[in-house]
Design a protein around this motif. Structure first.
Motif, PDB file in Angstrom:
ATOM      1  N   ALA A  35      11.305  25.470  -0.999  1.00 39.90           N
ATOM      2  CA  ALA A  35      10.065  25.285  -0.246  1.00 39.90           C
ATOM      3  C   ALA A  35       9.071  26.382  -0.582  1.00 39.90           C
ATOM      4  CB  ALA A  35      10.351  25.287   1.252  1.00 39.90           C
ATOM      5  N   ARG A  38       2.350  26.194  -0.772  1.00 41.68           N
ATOM      6  CA  ARG A  38       1.402  25.309  -1.458  1.00 41.68           C
ATOM      7  C   ARG A  38       2.003  24.741  -2.746  1.00 41.68           C
ATOM      8  NH1 ARG A  38      -1.698  28.627   1.299  1.00 41.68           N
ATOM      9  NH2 ARG A  38      -1.089  30.466   0.171  1.00 41.68           N
ATOM     10  N   ILE A  39       1.375  23.728  -3.273  1.00 44.68           N
ATOM     11  CA  ILE A  39       1.744  23.212  -4.591  1.00 44.68           C
ATOM     12  C   ILE A  39       1.192  24.178  -5.632  1.00 44.68           C
ATOM     13  CG2 ILE A  39       1.307  21.376  -6.273  1.00 44.68           C
ATOM     14  CD1 ILE A  39       1.332  19.422  -3.945  1.00 44.68           C
ATOM     15  N   SER A  40       2.013  24.563  -6.589  1.00 50.16           N
ATOM     16  CA  SER A  40       1.555  25.478  -7.640  1.00 50.16           C
ATOM     17  C   SER A  40       2.369  25.179  -8.891  1.00 50.16           C
ATOM     18  CB  SER A  40       1.805  26.923  -7.208  1.00 50.16           C
ATOM     19  OG  SER A  40       3.199  27.151  -7.096  1.00 50.16           O
ATOM     20  N   LEU A  43       5.898  26.270  -8.412  1.00 52.53           N
ATOM     21  CA  LEU A  43       6.740  25.389  -7.589  1.00 52.53           C
ATOM     22  C   LEU A  43       7.193  24.185  -8.408  1.00 52.53           C
ATOM     23  CD1 LEU A  43       7.986  24.598  -4.845  1.00 52.53           C
ATOM     24  CD2 LEU A  43       5.871  23.359  -4.355  1.00 52.53           C
ATOM     25  N   VAL A  57       6.672  21.433   1.017  1.00 52.05           N
ATOM     26  CA  VAL A  57       5.435  22.208   0.942  1.00 52.05           C
ATOM     27  C   VAL A  57       4.933  22.378   2.373  1.00 52.05           C
ATOM     28  CG1 VAL A  57       3.048  22.204   0.102  1.00 52.05           C
ATOM     29  CG2 VAL A  57       4.904  21.366  -1.371  1.00 52.05           C
ATOM     30  N   GLU A  62      -1.900  19.957   1.592  1.00 51.74           N
ATOM     31  CA  GLU A  62      -1.575  19.948   0.164  1.00 51.74           C
ATOM     32  C   GLU A  62      -1.212  18.548  -0.331  1.00 51.74           C
ATOM     33  OE1 GLU A  62      -1.138  22.770  -2.324  1.00 51.74           O
ATOM     34  OE2 GLU A  62      -2.761  23.288  -0.965  1.00 51.74           O
ATOM     35  N   THR A  66      -1.621  16.221  -5.153  1.00 53.30           N
ATOM     36  CA  THR A  66      -0.405  15.903  -5.900  1.00 53.30           C
ATOM     37  C   THR A  66      -0.694  15.236  -7.248  1.00 53.30           C
ATOM     38  OG1 THR A  66      -0.257  13.823  -4.716  1.00 53.30           O
ATOM     39  CG2 THR A  66       1.039  15.655  -3.846  1.00 53.30           C
ATOM     40  N   LEU A  77       9.133  15.272  -2.830  1.00 57.26           N
ATOM     41  CA  LEU A  77       8.263  16.131  -2.022  1.00 57.26           C
ATOM     42  C   LEU A  77       8.170  15.703  -0.556  1.00 57.26           C
ATOM     43  CD1 LEU A  77       5.004  16.826  -4.080  1.00 57.26           C
ATOM     44  CD2 LEU A  77       6.629  18.513  -3.211  1.00 57.26           C
ATOM     45  N   PHE A  79       6.023  17.216   3.166  1.00 63.60           N
ATOM     46  CA  PHE A  79       4.942  18.135   3.549  1.00 63.60           C
ATOM     47  C   PHE A  79       5.013  18.543   5.019  1.00 63.60           C
ATOM     48  CE2 PHE A  79       3.485  16.023  -0.220  1.00 63.60           C
ATOM     49  CZ  PHE A  79       2.826  17.013  -0.921  1.00 63.60           C
TER      50      PHE A  79
END
Ligand code: MG
Length: 391
Positions: A35, A38-40, A43, A57, A62, A66, A77, A79
């Protein structure tokens, strides 16, 4: 708890999270979930490296970002904070909580309620809600093993020792980049100077917290709750080489210390494999040639330490206020809005202004945390405004 329990890694793109994945690879451990806030790219890369892992996430919004996430990862994923808390409750896992900030508490509680082992690098959990975390841990027969280097050292020194044999805990502090300075030297310190730590390579807030000794104050509070030792039996000693990670003095005069290279993978691995030890193919640790020095902390230049003890004495929510006010003040310092010495002034004033209350639920902690942040932001704003006028 099975010694081969799969891992859940919270805060997977941070320093502790990335090193946990290294350790997991070395130990051949399965990763059940990862976890991040944020999405990066980091990740996504971790998700691709661990195709069996669920991915959470924390930031709900976020979900709108995607488009760059490969379909195979997107399929895994989820959220929101609830999704992360649920992941922390995955049965029979070891949850490594490397999340930075007070939100980590929610995940710690969720993991403990599920009876999991928690490897705790989120010190805010213990500082803001020590009594609640301790009760949740005991009531659910869960396990909590610290990943902070000092507390891992204390855990290792205390293992197998009855509480009645412990005289005092000795936490070591590197002294940070400004050891040997006096207050006059520190007035004009810049964020760049405060972020330059001599021995440990860490994230932004914790590096500033090391420079003010706030970090050591947080660790005193954490040690009190983790090991159920009274504040007056906890001592801080400055040890610039960061080789002795902490020590325990016993009633018979013996002193045990944990000694080694500054490398967080050691406490991470210990939290995963305890009570066993597994091979770590790093450089062997050599005593020959080492010179170790120890000195009393300079409490006049670094009043944060005494403030931490005072917050522990005040009890109830005072340590939560200490932590929240520091987060606000450090952010303002890094943004160039207040000076280095003002960080501790903000904490001191917040502690004076926020009435300590009982904190026996997650909601109570959130309320105190919010109120403390509001007050600290007000104090910070007043200081920033006053210095604008002077400058
Ligand atoms: Mg530490």
């Amino acid at each position: 708890m099975g010694a081969d329990a799969p891992l859940v890694v919270l805060g997977v793109t941070g320093s502790i999270g990335r090193q946990t994945l290294d350790v997991a690879t070395r130990l051949g451990r399965e990763i059940a979930g990862i976890a991040a806030g944020r999405i990066s790219p980091a990740l996504i890369e971790a998700a691709e490296d661990w195709p069996q892992a669920k991915v959470a996430v924390a930031e709900e919004r976020e979900v709108a970002h995607t488009s760059d996430v490969p379909a195979e990862v997107r399929r895994r994923l989820a959220f929101g904070h609830e999704a992360v808390a649920e992941m922390a409750a995955t049965p029979a896992t070891t949850v490594i909580n490397g999340v930075v900030g007070a939100i980590g508490l929610r995940y710690t509680l969720s993991a403990l309620e599920a009876g999991n082992r928690v490897g705790l690098a989120n010190k805010e959990s213990m500082v803001a809600a020590g009594a609640l975390v301790r009760r949740t841990w005991r009531d659910n027969h869960a396990e909590l093993i610290p990943i902070d280097s000092e507390h891992s050292a204390l855990h290792q020194c205390l293992a197998g020792e009855p509480p009645s044999s412990v005289a005092r805990l000795i936490l070591t502090a590197s002294g940070g980049p400004f050891r040997g300075s006096d207050r006059a030297d520190l007035v004009a310190v810049t964020p760049e100077q405060a972020l330059d730590h001599p021995t440990w390579n860490m994230g932004g807030r914790i590096t500033v917290d090391s420079a003010t000794l706030v970090n050591k104050g947080l660790e005193v509070i954490e040690a009190h709750h983790l090991f159920d030792v009274p504040a007056e039996a906890i001592e801080v000693v400055v040890h610039p080489q960061s080789i002795v990670h902490s020590a325990v003095q016993f009633v018979d005069g013996a002193l045990k210390a944990h000694v080694g290279h500054p490398d967080m993978r050691v406490p991470i691995q210990y939290a995963i494999t305890f009570p066993e030890r597994q091979n770590n193919p790093g450089d062997p640790f050599m005593l020959a040639g080492l010179t170790l020095t120890f000195e009393e902390p300079d409490r006049d230049t670094f009043p944060a330490l005494d403030l931490a003890f005072a917050s522990l004495e005040a009890g109830l929510s005072a340590p939560a206020t200490f932590n929240a006010a520091d987060e606000v003040a450090v952010e303002a310092f890094l943004a160039g809005r207040i000076g280095f010495l003002d960080i501790v002034t903000v904490i001191e004033q917040a502690l004076a202004l926020v009435e300590p209350t009982a904190v026996d639920s997650y909601d109570a902690i959130v309320a105190v945390d919010g109120e403390s942040r509001r007050v600290a932001a007000e104090v910070t704003g007043a200081i920033a405004k006053a210095s604008d006028r002077v400058g």
